[in-house]
Enzyme design. Sequence first.
Site, mmCIF file in Angstrom:
data_model
loop_
_atom_site.group_PDB
_atom_site.id
_atom_site.type_symbol
_atom_site.label_atom_id
_atom_site.label_comp_id
_atom_site.label_asym_id
_atom_site.label_seq_id
_atom_site.Cartn_x
_atom_site.Cartn_y
_atom_site.Cartn_z
ATOM 1 C CB SER A 139 -0.895 0.022 1.248
ATOM 2 O OG SER A 139 -1.530 1.275 1.406
ATOM 3 C CE1 TYR A 152 -3.570 -1.891 5.315
ATOM 4 C CE2 TYR A 152 -3.111 0.421 4.817
ATOM 5 C CZ TYR A 152 -3.476 -0.846 4.399
ATOM 6 O OH TYR A 152 -3.754 -1.076 3.071
#
Length: 258
Positions: A139, A152
């Site tokens: 990501s 995350y």
Amino acid sequence: MRKLVFITGASSGIGQALAWRCYQAGYDLALVARRVHEMQQWAEAHRLDAARYRLYAADVADVPSIVAAGQACLAQQGLPDVVVANAGISIGMDTAQHEDLAVMARTFAVNNTGLAATFHPFIAPMRLRGSGRLVGVASVAGIRGLPGHGAYCASKAGVISYCESLRGELRGSGVRVVTLAPGYIKTPLTQQNRYPMPFLMPAPVFAERALKAIEAGVSYRVIPWQMGVAAKLLRLLPDALFDRLLAGRPRKHRVSSL
């Protein structure tokens, strides 16, 4: 002979969109998720040829479970041409809250250990064959840390570094390691975000661009490219300016606020 793609996290979002695009491109599918019933409903709704797909129930956070799914694919469908470690979770955390340490551990178990365990059954046979694609879904959040996103961001930074390490280990073997770094993609994972999502991209558009990158065997690709530029600019900002820019930014939902 048709190619075979093995995709984790295939019951929704990016994984499901990529499965459909691969099927349209002529791939047979090995689809993995905890929710097999949802995958079966999706396959039936899209009228997939039953001879061209198999479904495997596995939790990527449980190493024996995901390794067994990979081994079952090898036994039932053969060695995939492409393995996509897509399964991931994204939950906000606050390190001051003791219960959020468990959130971090779960995030790493899914996003990092689960990714390595997904690749594990296929590396030796791919080396022996001399070809294959191992695709890690990272990501742009792995490029710079965002407040409230510690688990995350750290996990996705880990995906980027892990795939870079694996790429070096497999150099010269014929096995390519591809790192995909999505920006904001319109999926169930992002629909509850309470902050602006620039360059938000529909999942089918992402899947189209992702498959092109996979088949080209690129080492690293940010999709959409605009988010790659934005992330690089953020990486260049001095820490003091970066911190000021993010001050007061809404944070990702924690488990207790979902």
